[in-house]
Design a protein around this motif. Structure first.
Motif, PDB file in Angstrom:
ATOM      1  N   ILE A 181      -0.566  -4.978  -8.435  1.00 12.17           N
ATOM      2  CA  ILE A 181      -0.217  -4.859  -7.011  1.00 12.17           C
ATOM      3  C   ILE A 181      -1.394  -5.298  -6.137  1.00 12.17           C
ATOM      4  O   ILE A 181      -1.214  -6.017  -5.146  1.00 12.17           O
ATOM      5  CB  ILE A 181       0.216  -3.412  -6.676  1.00 12.17           C
ATOM      6  CG1 ILE A 181       1.564  -3.093  -7.335  1.00 12.17           C
ATOM      7  CG2 ILE A 181       0.303  -3.205  -5.159  1.00 12.17           C
ATOM      8  CD1 ILE A 181       2.020  -1.659  -7.145  1.00 12.17           C
ATOM      9  N   ASN A 182      -2.614  -4.878  -6.493  1.00 14.41           N
ATOM     10  CA  ASN A 182      -3.795  -5.276  -5.708  1.00 14.41           C
ATOM     11  C   ASN A 182      -3.986  -6.794  -5.715  1.00 14.41           C
ATOM     12  O   ASN A 182      -4.313  -7.388  -4.682  1.00 14.41           O
ATOM     13  CB  ASN A 182      -5.056  -4.604  -6.265  1.00 14.41           C
ATOM     14  CG  ASN A 182      -5.054  -3.105  -6.052  1.00 14.41           C
ATOM     15  OD1 ASN A 182      -4.115  -2.551  -5.476  1.00 14.41           O
ATOM     16  ND2 ASN A 182      -6.095  -2.438  -6.499  1.00 14.41           N
ATOM     17  N   ARG A 186      -3.508  -2.682 -10.668  1.00 14.02           N
ATOM     18  CA  ARG A 186      -4.301  -3.906 -10.512  1.00 14.02           C
ATOM     19  C   ARG A 186      -3.402  -5.083 -10.151  1.00 14.02           C
ATOM     20  O   ARG A 186      -3.775  -5.934  -9.349  1.00 14.02           O
ATOM     21  CB  ARG A 186      -5.108  -4.191 -11.782  1.00 14.02           C
ATOM     22  CG  ARG A 186      -6.358  -3.301 -11.881  1.00 14.02           C
ATOM     23  CD  ARG A 186      -7.316  -3.824 -12.942  1.00 14.02           C
ATOM     24  NE  ARG A 186      -6.772  -3.649 -14.287  1.00 14.02           N
ATOM     25  CZ  ARG A 186      -6.837  -2.505 -14.972  1.00 14.02           C
ATOM     26  NH1 ARG A 186      -7.405  -1.440 -14.455  1.00 14.02           N
ATOM     27  NH2 ARG A 186      -6.325  -2.428 -16.182  1.00 14.02           N
ATOM     28  N   MET A 241       0.837  -1.207   0.000  1.00 19.34           N
ATOM     29  CA  MET A 241       0.000   0.000   0.000  1.00 19.34           C
ATOM     30  C   MET A 241       0.874   1.259   0.000  1.00 19.34           C
ATOM     31  O   MET A 241       0.599   2.215  -0.736  1.00 19.34           O
ATOM     32  CB  MET A 241      -0.878  -0.038   1.267  1.00 19.34           C
ATOM     33  CG  MET A 241      -2.010   0.945   1.279  1.00 19.34           C
ATOM     34  SD  MET A 241      -3.323   0.508   0.144  1.00 19.34           S
ATOM     35  CE  MET A 241      -3.259   1.915  -0.962  1.00 19.34           C
ATOM     36  N   GLU A 242       1.938   1.234   0.833  1.00 23.03           N
ATOM     37  CA  GLU A 242       2.852   2.378   0.903  1.00 23.03           C
ATOM     38  C   GLU A 242       3.513   2.609  -0.453  1.00 23.03           C
ATOM     39  O   GLU A 242       3.573   3.740  -0.940  1.00 23.03           O
ATOM     40  CB  GLU A 242       3.925   2.104   1.970  1.00 23.03           C
ATOM     41  CG  GLU A 242       4.854   3.272   2.212  1.00 23.03           C
ATOM     42  CD  GLU A 242       5.874   2.992   3.315  1.00 23.03           C
ATOM     43  OE1 GLU A 242       6.162   1.802   3.593  1.00 23.03           O
ATOM     44  OE2 GLU A 242       6.398   3.963   3.893  1.00 23.03           O
ATOM     45  N   ARG A 278      -2.730   4.942  -9.677  1.00 26.43           N
ATOM     46  CA  ARG A 278      -4.184   4.851  -9.496  1.00 26.43           C
ATOM     47  C   ARG A 278      -4.850   4.063 -10.597  1.00 26.43           C
ATOM     48  O   ARG A 278      -5.893   3.489 -10.432  1.00 26.43           O
ATOM     49  CB  ARG A 278      -4.805   6.246  -9.440  1.00 26.43           C
ATOM     50  CG  ARG A 278      -4.452   6.951  -8.158  1.00 26.43           C
ATOM     51  CD  ARG A 278      -5.448   8.012  -7.826  1.00 26.43           C
ATOM     52  NE  ARG A 278      -5.062   8.667  -6.595  1.00 26.43           N
ATOM     53  CZ  ARG A 278      -5.711   9.682  -6.064  1.00 26.43           C
ATOM     54  NH1 ARG A 278      -6.783  10.147  -6.652  1.00 26.43           N
ATOM     55  NH2 ARG A 278      -5.305  10.224  -4.948  1.00 26.43           N
ATOM     56  N   HIS A 279      -4.246   4.104 -11.777  1.00 28.40           N
ATOM     57  CA  HIS A 279      -4.889   3.459 -12.916  1.00 28.40           C
ATOM     58  C   HIS A 279      -3.908   2.479 -13.539  1.00 28.40           C
ATOM     59  O   HIS A 279      -2.736   2.466 -13.208  1.00 28.40           O
ATOM     60  CB  HIS A 279      -5.292   4.512 -13.954  1.00 28.40           C
ATOM     61  CG  HIS A 279      -6.172   5.571 -13.375  1.00 28.40           C
ATOM     62  ND1 HIS A 279      -7.506   5.371 -13.145  1.00 28.40           N
ATOM     63  CD2 HIS A 279      -5.887   6.823 -12.935  1.00 28.40           C
ATOM     64  CE1 HIS A 279      -8.021   6.470 -12.611  1.00 28.40           C
ATOM     65  NE2 HIS A 279      -7.063   7.363 -12.471  1.00 28.40           N
ATOM     66  N   THR A 318       0.966   3.914  -3.073  1.00 23.43           N
ATOM     67  CA  THR A 318       0.585   5.312  -2.819  1.00 23.43           C
ATOM     68  C   THR A 318       1.756   6.235  -3.144  1.00 23.43           C
ATOM     69  O   THR A 318       1.592   7.306  -3.726  1.00 23.43           O
ATOM     70  CB  THR A 318       0.163   5.501  -1.358  1.00 23.43           C
ATOM     71  OG1 THR A 318      -0.713   4.452  -0.988  1.00 23.43           O
ATOM     72  CG2 THR A 318      -0.545   6.837  -1.151  1.00 23.43           C
ATOM     73  N   PHE A 319       2.974   5.790  -2.771  1.00 27.64           N
ATOM     74  CA  PHE A 319       4.178   6.587  -3.005  1.00 27.64           C
ATOM     75  C   PHE A 319       4.426   6.785  -4.501  1.00 27.64           C
ATOM     76  O   PHE A 319       4.829   7.862  -4.944  1.00 27.64           O
ATOM     77  CB  PHE A 319       5.373   5.881  -2.348  1.00 27.64           C
ATOM     78  CG  PHE A 319       6.607   6.724  -2.293  1.00 27.64           C
ATOM     79  CD1 PHE A 319       6.706   7.781  -1.394  1.00 27.64           C
ATOM     80  CD2 PHE A 319       7.683   6.468  -3.133  1.00 27.64           C
ATOM     81  CE1 PHE A 319       7.838   8.571  -1.354  1.00 27.64           C
ATOM     82  CE2 PHE A 319       8.811   7.255  -3.091  1.00 27.64           C
ATOM     83  CZ  PHE A 319       8.905   8.307  -2.201  1.00 27.64           C
TER      84      PHE A 319
END
Lengths: 225, 225
Positions: free
Chosen positions: A201-202, A199, A184-185, A193-194, A188-189
């Motif tokens: 990483i998720n 996807r 998550m870090e 987002r797209h 975000t770093f």
């Protein structure tokens, strides 16, 4: 009533075996997707590189593919290794030791990256959870060694077992929490987002979580047998 | 041998009770620190505000102080509520329902924030874990209701119990993972690295993790009794 219970427990034994297969599958899926992510999107994995990001990539690789994956496999050794109990115990111990060593090298990699990039160490929630996890993991391994590998009475071993099992499970979930906060870090770093990498990483994160859940369910339901 | 086992199990019962106290303490600590963070550092909590950040703050508040805290307390109801089994069951069910309702309102708050701030929904690992958790939580609640509140044979209830307990625990850890990735995302997004707020967020995260771990240990060790 007795026969009913036997039938019920037999059902849990079969279910636990199926859950072990799911644990292996999600573990291998996360392993492969982690390699795809680091090699294809993040420029490769190399501890001795002059490129600080290639050094950093050793960290997620060893923390999941080394530490968490081997530790989860070690927890399932009593189900997957078809051998005498003492052999299962030794495999469990050695896999946990390998997991710990690779985890320590993985943590060294991120400290080396911080040195190269001039970033402060151990400020984030991810790092606090990670440091706590590997420290408690070392204590759990030593406690397990002294209780189950050195001479002890069966009374002591039986009394310690619920603690060993429950602490092992909490350490598994702590390591999963460390991995997910780390992903998550990083996401975000990178301000992702797209697109495919977000996807990916998720999906890696969910696979790691599902690996942990199925290791837990597989071990826990087998104990109802 | 039988008496030895009774002594051992008695020790686990006492330990489990002490662990329940730690669970309450870490839960209350996280509850208070979450309020301090949102009210002092983040400008307050208000669903109907024109300030999108005050709307956002409803999300972490309700997801921990509502969803996770009540759900953990519901899991411990069989130990903390000194009453008949049916009363414990009803308290367990109602607390889980309240947790779910507050969790849904908390998720609505973040969707409202995204609308106000023009941010896309459900792209991060945090959101994927969170949505999966609340959806499976609803299924688990409905399965529990139909098995333990509607007429069923004791054989069915006994057969389902290990699944209900183990799934409940994995949902607890999933909700903890969602909370920690959420805190990590927020801290990274705010680019916090130094100062009181970073440490406060880390301590909130660790308190939430310890709440989950002690709820798990308390419930799990009590089952060895």
């Amino acid at each position: 009533m007795h026969s009913t219970q036997v039938v019920t427990y037999g059902a849990h034994r079969r279910s636990a075996s199926r859950l072990t297969i799911f644990a292996h599958l999600f573990g291998i899926l996360a392993f492969i997707l982690m390699l795809v992510w680091l090699l294809h999107y993040r420029g490769g994995i190399e501890y001795g590189s002059y490129d600080s990001f290639r050094v950093f990539n050793v960290h997620p690789f060893l923390m999941f593919c080394g530490f968490i994956f081997l530790s989860g496999e070690a927890m399932m050794a009593y189900k997957t290794v078809q051998a005498k109990h003492i052999v299962q115990k030794v495999v469990h111990m050695i896999l946990q030791l390998m997991a710990f060593v690779l985890g320590v090298v993985g943590i060294c990699a991120v400290f080396k990256f911080h040195d190269m990039a001039g970033i402060e160490d151990v400020y984030s929630l991810h790092s606090w959870i990670g440091i706590a996890t590997i420290s408690l993991f070392a204590l759990q391994w030593l406690a397990g060694l002294s209780t189950y590998m050195f001479p002890q009475t069966d009374v002591t071993r039986t009394a310690v077992l619920p603690w060993h099992v429950c602490h092992g499970r909490t350490l598994l979930y702590m390591s999963i929490a460390a991995a997910l906060t780390g992903l998550m870090e990083k996401a975000t770093f990178l301000n992702l987002r797209h697109g495919h990498e977000t996807r990916l990483i998720n999906i890696i994160g969910l696979s790691i979580l599902l690996f942990g859940i199925f290791v837990d369910l597989s071990v826990a339901l087998a104990r109802y047998v």
